[in-house]
Structure formats: C-alpha cells, structure tokens
Design an enzyme around this catalytic site. Structure first.
Site, PDB file in Angstrom:
ATOM      1  N   GLY A  86       0.939  -1.295   0.020  1.00  0.00           N
ATOM      2  CA  GLY A  86       0.178   0.138  -0.035  1.00  0.00           C
ATOM      3  C   GLY A  86       0.770   1.201  -0.004  1.00  0.00           C
ATOM      4  N   ASP A 112      -6.307  -7.398  -6.561  1.00  0.00           N
ATOM      5  CA  ASP A 112      -5.764  -7.208  -5.154  1.00  0.00           C
ATOM      6  C   ASP A 112      -4.408  -6.370  -5.122  1.00  0.00           C
ATOM      7  OD1 ASP A 112      -7.849  -8.877  -3.837  1.00  0.00           O
ATOM      8  OD2 ASP A 112      -6.815 -10.482  -4.724  1.00  0.00           O
ATOM      9  N   LEU A 113      -4.468  -5.195  -4.610  1.00  0.00           N
ATOM     10  CA  LEU A 113      -3.171  -4.362  -4.487  1.00  0.00           C
ATOM     11  C   LEU A 113      -2.013  -5.001  -4.021  1.00  0.00           C
ATOM     12  CD1 LEU A 113      -2.364  -1.339  -4.478  1.00  0.00           C
ATOM     13  CD2 LEU A 113      -2.829  -1.129  -2.308  1.00  0.00           C
ATOM     14  N   ASP A 114      -0.993  -5.119  -4.777  1.00  0.00           N
ATOM     15  CA  ASP A 114       0.132  -5.336  -4.500  1.00  0.00           C
ATOM     16  C   ASP A 114       0.260  -6.975  -3.926  1.00  0.00           C
ATOM     17  OD1 ASP A 114       1.026  -2.881  -4.620  1.00  0.00           O
ATOM     18  OD2 ASP A 114       0.747  -2.388  -2.473  1.00  0.00           O
ATOM     19  N   GLU A 115      -0.725  -7.685  -4.695  1.00  0.00           N
ATOM     20  CA  GLU A 115      -0.901  -9.083  -4.288  1.00  0.00           C
ATOM     21  C   GLU A 115      -0.672  -9.787  -5.342  1.00  0.00           C
ATOM     22  OE1 GLU A 115      -1.913 -10.490  -1.135  1.00  0.00           O
ATOM     23  OE2 GLU A 115      -2.283  -8.752  -0.137  1.00  0.00           O
TER      24      GLU A 115
END
Lengths: 278, 278, 278, 278
Positions: free
Chosen positions: A195, A220-223
């Site tokens: 994040g 999914d953010l940064d996943e």
C-alpha cells in the site's frame, strides 16, 4: 529467419520433453534454448523453448497441443519488440530509465505513449520524442477516469501496460481487461509494506533493508504474482526521504529486470507464483 | 529405486535433447530434472539430467554414447553420498562448517578423514568422532611430504579431496593424480589477489569488497576452473585482520555451495570455465 | 588497562560532543572509537565512545550525566566477555554456529548453558563440553513451563538470552524480566512473514527473496527492534523445504552479526528502532 | 545560512575531537554530522564534520590548523553544487544516468559540458540541453589531443572531471593537472581485469561475479584510490556481450554512488586508500 518462444504449462507425465523436442526437430527448427521445470508438489510441468526458423506460430502451437495433456497452456509467439504503454506519475526515475534504454535500443519494445494523471513527466517524455497524454483525475470518479484512460490506451493497442511508479489503484474491472499484461513496480520487498508510503512504513518499523518488487497486477493491490525482487541495506541514519532516494536505484533496476523477462516471454504465471526461466 | 545423474558435453547438433530424452523415456526412467545449455560461441552442447529408476549406469552411458557426437563426455552416476578426505591447516572455520553439516546429515557425503600438516584442528575433528592425521612437513622436501599424504589418502579411496583452507601448494604431479577431483576455497574473489595473504593484499589495494572463490585445483595456483564466488562489503575501518575475520563467513559459505554443487554432479568443466546447473 | 564503552542517548543540544570528549580527555583516557548520530527529526543525540584506561565505570557515567540533558541514557561498561544462556529447539544450525565460534574463541562471550524444550541438540552441545538442560513442555501450561525455565536461568545469571531458533513464544511477564536482553533470530525479513512457518508463507506468496532478522524480543511477537537483516535470492525451483535449507545460512550469519553487535555494546534501542554503530 | 564540510587528516593524538568540536562550538556553528576514524596501524586521525552557520571557510580552516599537528590536511568548504565536466565515449549508459539525475535535480552538481572523442553521445546530450564538444583523435598524437581537451576544459573551470566510460588513457602530465579531481568508473571489480576489455577477460577466466569500481585517476592505469565498488552474479550462460550488458547497471550505479560521495566531501584520500564517511 525469425525467433520463436514456446511456453508450455501442463500436468506432468513421462516423455513430455522428448515429444515436444520431437515436434520441433521434425520441423527442422534450430532450438537455441530449452528450460524445463517440474513442480513435483503439484505434478505440473513447465517449459520454455526458444528456436529459430520459419513457422506459423499458431499452427505450431496446434501441433504441440495435440499430445499435451488436457488443459495445457501452450503459447508460441515470435520474439519481437512488444508494444508498450507506460503509465507514470510525479516520480521520474523509473520512466527515465525506460526512456533512456528505449532511446539506446536496449529495450526490446516499442514505447507507444506515456500516460499520466499529472504533468511532471511531460518534459522528460517530450525530450525523447514520445507522445505524452495527461489524463487528470480532476473531480472525476474513478470509473470516469478509468474510462478516459481506456480510451487513450485503445488507440495504441499495446501488448503490455507498464506502471512506472503510477501510484494509483485500478478497479477490478480495469485490471480484468488486461489479463496478465500489467507490470507494476512496488517500492518495497513485498509482502512487507503493502500500500501507501512503504518507505515511511519501513522507517517506522526500523528495518535494515529496503527493496522493490516487480509484479503482475491483479485485482488485489500489491498481491499479484511476483516476477523479481531486490533489496539494499539501510541504517539508522536513513530518514524516510533518504530511503526513498536510495530506493529509486533498486526500483528502476528491478522494474527493468522484470520487464525484460516479460518481454522475452520468460515468465509463466502459476496461480499467484511465477516460473521465471531467466 | 535409485537416483542417477547424467552429464553430457559434446559438439552441438540438432535433435540432441530429443534423442537423449528418448533413450531415458524408452527405458522408463522417471526424469525429475533436465538442464541444457548450448554455448553458441563454441558450438558446444551441455546437459545434466536427473532421473529415477533401476539402471546399470555404465550400460546407460554406453547407450547414450552410441549416438552422441565423437569425443563426447558422457557420464552417468548414481547420486549417492560421495567419499571425501578433507585437508585443513590452522584455520578451523571451513573445516568446522563441514564437520557440523556432516554431523547433522546435511552434507550428502561421507567424511573419511581430516589430514593436516599442523595440529590445530585435531581437537575439533575428534569432537565429531572422525579420524585426524597429522602429516608434518618437518624438514622434508615437498616430494617426500606429498608422498606421505598420498599414502594416507590411498587408505581412504576418496572421490574428492576438499581443501578447507589447506594453505599449501601441491606439485603438478600431485594434482595430476586427482583429475578434477580437488576442490579448494581461495580467500579472495579470483583472479584478484592470487597467492599468499590475499586479505593483506586487499587491504593494501584499498578495495571496498572482499570475497571468496571455490574452484577446482589445477597445476597453476589459484587458476583452476571457478565453481562459485561471493563477496561482502568492507570499508576503511577494516584492518587486514578484520577483513580476515569477516571473510571467514563468506569463505565457508562459498566452499559449502561449491562443494554441494560438485557432490550433486551439477558442475561440468569446460576448459578453464565451468557450466553449473544449479 | 581495560577497554570501556560509553553509550549515550539524549535530547540534542550544541556542544555535546565537545563536552563528552572533554570529560574523557581530562581523565586521560585513550579514546579509540567515537561515533555519533543526531536524529534531526526527533532532536535526539546518540553516541558510542570506546576508550582505554583505568576507570570506575559507575563514577564515569555519573560525571557524564552531570551535564547531559535530563532523561539522558548514559551507560558505561567495561568491554568484556558477556555471559550468555542460549535457548534452542530441534534445529541445530544456529546453535552449532554459536558453539563453534565459542569453541574457537571467536565469540566475545561465555556460554553458560544451552536450554531446550526438546532433546535434539543435547549431543551437539555435549560435544563442546557445555551444560545442556532439557526443560520439556510436557502437559504443562505456559506459566509453569516458564517458571522452570526461569529457575534454570537464575542459576547462570546471564547478561543475555540468545534464542537460536527457539521457536516458542514467551509470555509478556517472562519477556519483561529480561529488559532488552533477549536476542532472537527470526527466519524471515521482517515485517514479512511474522509468526509460524515463514518459509511456507514465503513459498505461497511466491517471493523471490528470503531472509532473516536478528532482533530484540518484546512482548509482541516478531515486533521488537531490529538489529540486522539480510536476504538471499530464491527462485521457482525452491520448495518450502529448500528455502528452509538455504535460509539456514542467512539465519546463522545474521544471528551472529546481530549478537556480535550487542556483545560489543554497539546497539542503542530507540523506541522500536535501533541505532547501530557498527 | 550555509552548510560547510570540514575534512581533517593528521597524526593522531589525544584530545583532537574535543579541540576541533570546541572551535566549532565557540563559533556557534550548528554541527549536524561528525565522523571520525583513527587508523591505529598508522597512528592517523581522520575526521569529517558538517555544520551550518555563517563562516569564512578559509579563516575557519586557519583556526583549526593552529592546533592540529604539523602536516595536517585541513580543508573547509561550503557544501554547494560542484562544477563538473563529463567525458564520455561511445557507451551512453553512464552518461545517460548522470544527465537524467542532473535534469531532475538529484545530482548536487552543475554539468558544464560533455566532451568526447566520438560523436555517439551528442544527440543524448543535446536532448538535455547541455554543450557537447567533439574532440576527435584523428591522426593526432596523444599530447596534441590532450592539449585540445585541456583547452576545452579550461573554458569551464570545473571542480571535477568525471570519466563516464571515457575509455582512453591520459598521460601522467594530464592527470597531474587535476590533482585528485578525476573520478573514473572502471568496468571490473579492481584489481581484477585491469585495462582493456575487462568483460572479455572475465569471460575467459570464467568468473561467477562481475563488477565495477569508482576510483580517482592517478598516473597508473586503474590503480588509483578506490571510492566504491559493487558486483553482480553471472553464470555460464553469459557471453562477454551479455556480461557487458548486465554490467551496465552496476557501472552506472557505482559511478553515481562514488560521485555523490565525492560531491559531498565524504572521501579522504590516504595514499592509495580512501576513507569514506558515508
């Protein structure tokens, strides 16, 4: 003579390498690189094969698919310059690195345009003679903003979107339109410091290493699946700002390494993991 | 069921992988790892293949050799614990690392004995219940000393000699008796600082990195094929003694990495270079 | 002549270095190392000074404290071998490294005993002639088990507890009894993969680096101040078990680096961060 | 308010830090960074002190020199943008990195001009709006060519010359005119692979690491004091050309790190070694 890359992912069984290389041999291709990996935990077979000759890629993929297990991924593509749209923000170091390499013909890609919600990188982009489109967020909702971006991108028909410190989160719908074709650089060694403001987070946690991660973007953010990562050492003298400055070097190198791997069809996505035939 | 490793090095030509995997397939081996490399500069093909099954290694090698180009290297061996004689000197850190891993069954090898021209490592070796032979140089000439060492080694019939900071130079004749079977750790990033006191040399040159190199021993001191290397950063506060202390960590890890690669038949020697299928 | 280390942490103001070095100069100490750091964000001053001479450490600390700002930390200690109790579990690699260095007088510490809730490391410890105490968990509650451990530790009066892959969580009460005196090695690059099975977590996340972190233990699991960290690169071929094997090297080196820094009074704790004068 | 950096190198004796900080304290400077190092082997004292205030640098240096041992180096300079002339050749990656950072105000320096004996970097330089001077070698002798270069440089009055892969050797006379003011990047981890074609040399030696070295230029080729170095890992798949490509990243980062250290007066030269207060 063209160069082709075949990427195969399927259930493992005996004889696969023998059969695949047999098809290539019979067609008189000159195989220059072969890499295989069997994931014995999952019983999955992965292969990258690079070869020279005259082929109709689709026909060849069809031939290979004949004897591959059901559900196999089998992609054969000519290895040529991919078409890129780069998205940037205020920070110029990753974009600058891409533009320099492109300018010196060290990037096997054609940069079609740079898009940004801010104007900081306009001058830099212009100096390298490339189109720069400013798509301000203004008071728009995300959906409206993304619609504008999609319209711009549609003109260029890129193979990949490269997020060179773009710093905004896309909607699931947006991401879904670019299946496994968005490469992002995140300025931490994921999964640490997901994040916003990872350097501030790193400072507060008191870590002694900072890093960067090149990964595919998923909803999914940064996943998303990680392509490559690296770190550098820091110490107590580093403020968050100093970390951000030092981190620029590792960010841009990790992005370039990750991007080059993608551009040469060296990365297979396997769930949330990657097989990287470097 | 046993595990086998085949190592092949020969002139490159089309179809080699197809044919080699064909032989293994027909014999119903379960191939678990395949790695190939074509050196296009020399037109040379290199392969490591690991497979499970019941084989007579010699027979299999014979089968493979039938269709390999003339002059091919083709070695098939069962992957099992190799027999080692370790040679040490006053410095115990590399030997200690080997003994610890051996004790905890983390080294795929049987340590038969430790030989040394000094006595410093006797107690350490004894604590792990292994034979230690002191072969003093005394006033002997090199030839006489080496004759004694050879006599000791002959009792153990080792597959490899490991020089764990042995610190003495062998004669060409001695080296010749152990063809590609002596692994040494040199305490510098070769080819920098060949020979004696590399940390003193490093200090005097004012370098900012120091390193270690695991390599095969040939008749030329510190000139043999390099298996693996690594470095650490140092600065102006490091005296030669501090470098030596810091360097111990990288020496022992590099030696263990190099040794593990050799023990798993992952290293092919190609002139003065190595192909390492890690 | 003894060697002393002074550690100072206080509010920053002009002239501190001048005054502190003045006290040492007037007492005719031979200062061999001075390191200072001013955290301008917090207005905090940190200093480590190492000097030789004859001193009554308490008196000297008193003298320094006279002119330091209120609330200053000011510690002066003779730099001598600290007393350690090591706590281990089934994994022997970190303990083995400590025992080897201790045996070769490379660790500036006296190991008083090894405590463990299991018996795997008994033989290893015995080979180095050190006491090993098995304190089984059996069906006990945590409180009762910790009471037993405390009783054992009390016999040895250690300066520090070293958790060499101890793998059990202590209660807040237990930790509170050893204020800033428990050093742990965690087998991940914190804050990634807190808690159990970090290599399994790393595998599932598909990371391309793994690491280790030496840190002080606080009541929050894996959240204490970080002393030092390092990483190694891994790839898709690494199973969780392979990562664990490769990770052993970085774990033991990071623990030793962190421990050496602590043993030489090179680490100041500042909230959840550390100042490390290496 | 200006920022100053004092660099001191002299014979060591008791009380130096106390006295030096006393002078700064009495003049009411705000000291923001102090770093000292005593080389106990040589009995030499080194210090860097950074402070804010209003000073006449020469007067302050005079004051300090009053009580420093005879023969002391004592330099006080305002910390401001230094004036640079960059010399390049056909390879653009190091120059490109410098130009990008300069363009984004990340380099605390003013680039006055780029000089080159070839024309490859003219376009790149022009895009960043900086003067480019082509000084061809043609059929000239070295002396005549250097005279032309000196004439060009004279116009700019630079503080430092930066050799960004300049690839030509200067005469002793030329080097002598720029005392400790020429920073070079050499594309190997010196002292390995001095001179021409280090990547070819590295390939032939079969090394598993390649590197780069930022150093001051002295009359002996590649023998000057090293400022900083770094390496990357390579393997058997790397041709000399691939090494050169991979090496570009480490070259440009090492040059920038070294240059930044020099630009902030963080490097003291001590014979053929450097003290780097990073």
């Amino acid at each position: 003579m063209a160069i082709y890359v075949g990427l195969i992912a399927c259930e493992d069984r005996a004889g696969l390498v023998h059969e695949i290389t047999g098809v290539l041999f019979k067609r008189k291709f000159n195989v220059t690189e072969n890499q295989e990996f069997v994931d014995h935990r999952q019983g999955r077979f992965f292969m990258r094969t690079q070869f020279e000759g005259q082929a109709e890629a689709a026909a060849l993929a069809f031939d290979l698919r004949q004897f591959l297990p059901k559900g196999a991924l089998c992609q054969v593509r000519e290895l040529k310059a991919r078409r890129l749209v780069v998205m940037a923000s205020a920070e110029p170091h990753c974009l600058g690195e891409i533009l320099l390499r492109h300018f010196h013909h060290e990037l096997n890609a054609e940069i079609l345009a740079v898009l940004s919600q801010t104007n900081e990188c306009r001058d830099l982009t212009a100096r390298f003679g490339l189109p720069f489109e400013h798509i301000p967020v203004a008071g728009q909702e995300r959906h409206a903003h993304e619609a504008q971006i999609l319209k711009s991108i549609a003109k260029y028909q890129p193979d990949y979107l490269v997020l060179a410190r773009y710093m905004r989160i896309f909607s699931e719908d947006f991401v879904g339109r670019f299946n496994q074709s968005i490469v992002n650089i995140h300025h931490s060694f994921l999964p640490a410091f997901i994040g916003k403001n990872p350097y501030q987070q790193a400072y507060e946690r008191g870590v002694k290493i900072i890093g960067a991660t090149a990964h595919f973007v998923t909803k999914d953010l940064d996943e998303g699946p990680i392509i490559t990562q690296d770190v550098i050492h820091v110490d107590h003298t580093c403020s968050p700002e100093a970390m951000a400055r030092l981190g620029q070097d590792v960010e841009k190198l990790v992005l370039m390494r990750g991007l080059n791997l993608v551009l040469e069809d060296r990365v297979l996505i396997d769930g949330n993991r990657t097989i990287v035939f470097s």
